[in-house]
Design an enzyme around this catalytic site. Structure first.
Site, mmCIF file in Angstrom:
data_model
loop_
_atom_site.group_PDB
_atom_site.id
_atom_site.type_symbol
_atom_site.label_atom_id
_atom_site.label_comp_id
_atom_site.label_asym_id
_atom_site.label_seq_id
_atom_site.Cartn_x
_atom_site.Cartn_y
_atom_site.Cartn_z
ATOM 1 C CG ASP A 64 8.696 0.333 4.606
ATOM 2 O OD1 ASP A 64 8.661 1.213 3.733
ATOM 3 O OD2 ASP A 64 7.914 0.306 5.577
ATOM 4 C CG ASP A 76 -0.205 0.011 2.531
ATOM 5 O OD1 ASP A 76 0.776 -0.748 2.669
ATOM 6 O OD2 ASP A 76 -0.589 0.763 3.446
ATOM 7 C CD GLU A 117 4.217 0.483 6.879
ATOM 8 O OE1 GLU A 117 5.073 0.765 7.729
ATOM 9 O OE2 GLU A 117 3.759 1.339 6.081
ATOM 10 C CD GLU A 118 2.863 3.970 4.543
ATOM 11 O OE1 GLU A 118 2.936 4.495 5.664
ATOM 12 O OE2 GLU A 118 3.819 3.921 3.763
#
Length: 483
Positions: free
Chosen positions: A168, A77, A144-145
């Site tokens: 990341d 994402d 994840e965000e």
């Protein structure tokens, strides 16, 4: 440099394809389907768990069959933010990229290199037939965000590797071995609207053009927070003049971004409207000087507005006083010498929006020390509860603690020195990484995080430093060969 010269070509080709696919947090279905089809069409074992995480396995190359399995992991994402005057639908439109010198950027939106470039590196490795490596598991997590719910929902046993390389991170040459835990705190003021006092004059104030940034990685850079600045002006104005009433307040979007813009509407007594306008001009000049290093593109406007019902006086006053009082920024610095003065604990007031009956507030707290994370959240909750709001904190996600001994870390450092003739920086990060959740469910996996250089992630200024992609690629391939 033009796009055809981007190296490694295989990585940038994959990234270009990824940026054609809408993938907002919590709405990654098209990306999940793309990855599933991609893995299966390449004849690779592919599975999707009930949360939506995707895993693609690739067998070892000849002679490497007895090596331990390495997991490469990134999140699918992206943070969706755009300039206020850009017409863009993140659920439909493809990200438009362009090259600016050594940087890859997007036209008026976030670039999606956080973490699309990690996904692209994984896909390029999966597709290559000339790389030496042991068994690989390429993992792509969702959401994840906005809460790490993909990693949170992953059950033990989905991954089976011995080592995990998270792709990341955003500073080439820095190898991350620890990260902060985090929680969100939300507050809500409820009210009834009422008519403004007779003779009121309505003003709409807007602030935009702030630098913003990542609420973890950039919290130590003294960047301006639009919510705190607008709150400061309202506190000053309500203290200075009787009869000032608040009608609207809007600023911020995401819990993990420092808000870049915002607006409010107030009603003021007609005889002080020119004074308030003058105060706004003085305040803006003072703030521009205060943030003259970090925020050089501030735009301040104040103009007349249509009359509308206002928030009841005591609630508005309590809200503004709470905004002035609430902690924002760095709360504590790490005392562990191995973490080299990193931010330990912080808070970011991230988003505030008013409706007909409510003012909702979203904030984000982070810490590498979980007890101090609890303390920071309690401080924010107490501030808003004292002002009469409902407030509570989420369960959040854990910190990732540095291992005393790590074969993966040793290999990563040794290969970096061999390739580039210098020591990498081994450190912790104040942002949250999925490694924290993995470390709870997979306590025996040896983990590290690194990646190419990104700047201004979570903002429309997000950019990728092109030369570092080749460096990370070369380094990762050597690590896979040696581990």
């Amino acid at each position: 440099m033009n796009k055809s010269a981007l190296k490694p070509a295989s990585v940038f080709e994959q990234f270009a394809k990824i940026n054609q696919i809408p993938r907002p947090s919590k709405r990654e279905e098209k990306m999940i389907e793309y990855l599933k089809n991609w893995g299966e069409s390449h004849g690779l074992e592919t599975k999707v768990d009930e949360t939506g995480n995707v895993l693609i396995r690739k067998p070892a190359t000849k002679g490497y069959e007895n090596r331990k399995t390495v997991i490469l992991q990134s999140h699918m994402d992206m943070v969706c933010d755009k300039l206020v005057d850009v017409d863009f639908d993140f659920d439909k439109d493809a990200i438009q990229t362009y090259v600016d010198g050594d940087w890859l950027k997007a036209k008026g939106t976030t670039l999606g290199a956080d973490d699309g470039i990690g996904c692209a590196i994984e896909l390029a490795i999966l597709e290559a037939n000339d790389i030496e490596h042991g068994p690989l598991e390429c993992v792509f997590t969702r959401d994840e965000e906005t809460g790490l719910s993909g990693a949170e929902g992953m059950k033990a046993g989905f991954m089976t590797g011995d080592y995990l390389i998270n792709l990341d991170s955003e500073d080439e040459g820095e190898m991350f071995v620890s990260c902060a835990g985090g929680r969100n705190t939300q507050a809500k003021f409820t009210f009834k609207r009422e008519a403004a006092p007779a003779g009121s004059f309505f003003l709409r104030a807007q602030l935009k053009g702030l630098t913003g940034g990542h609420s973890g990685d950039d919290i130590n850079k003294k960047r301006a927070n639009a919510i705190k600045l607008l709150g400061r002006f309202l506190f000053q104005t309500m203290n200075r003049y009787e009869g000032v009433r608040l009608a609207q307040f809007h600023s911020g979007k995401l819990h993990n971004a420092i808000p870049r813009d915002g607006m409010f509407v107030i009603a003021v007594p007609h005889d002080v409207k020119e004074n308030v306008k003058a105060d706004w001009n003085i305040f803006s000049a003072q703030v521009e000087d205060e943030f003259h290093v970090t925020d050089t593109q501030m735009v301040w406007t104040m103009e007349s507005a249509e009359a509308e019902p206002v928030i009841e006086a005591q609630v508005a006053r309590n809200f503004v006083w709470a905004l002035q009082a609430v902690d924002n920024g760095i709360y504590a610095i790490c005392q562990d010498p191995e973490l080299n003065g990193m931010v330990e604990t912080s808070s970011n007031i991230a988003a505030i929006h008013s409706s007909e009956t409510e003012i909702s507030i979203l904030s984000s707290q982070r810490s590498n020390v979980m007890s101090n994370l609890d303390n920071m959240c309690a401080t924010i909750v107490a501030t808003f509860q004292l002002a009469g709001a409902e407030a509570h904190s989420s369960d959040g996600y854990p910190a990732w603690k540095m291992r005393a001994e790590s074969k993966l870390r040793d290999t990563v450092v040794e290969t970096y020195k061999e390739l580039f003739g210098k020591e990498p920086i081994v450190r912790g990060i104040h942002a949250g990484l999925e490694c924290g959740l993995f470390s709870e469910r997979y306590p025996n996996i040896d983990m590290i995080s690194f990646g190419p250089t990104l700047r201004d992630v979570h903002t429309p200024d997000e950019r990728l430093y092109i030369p570092t992609v080749q460096m990370v690629w070369d380094h990762l391939l050597l690590v896979l060969k040696r581990i």
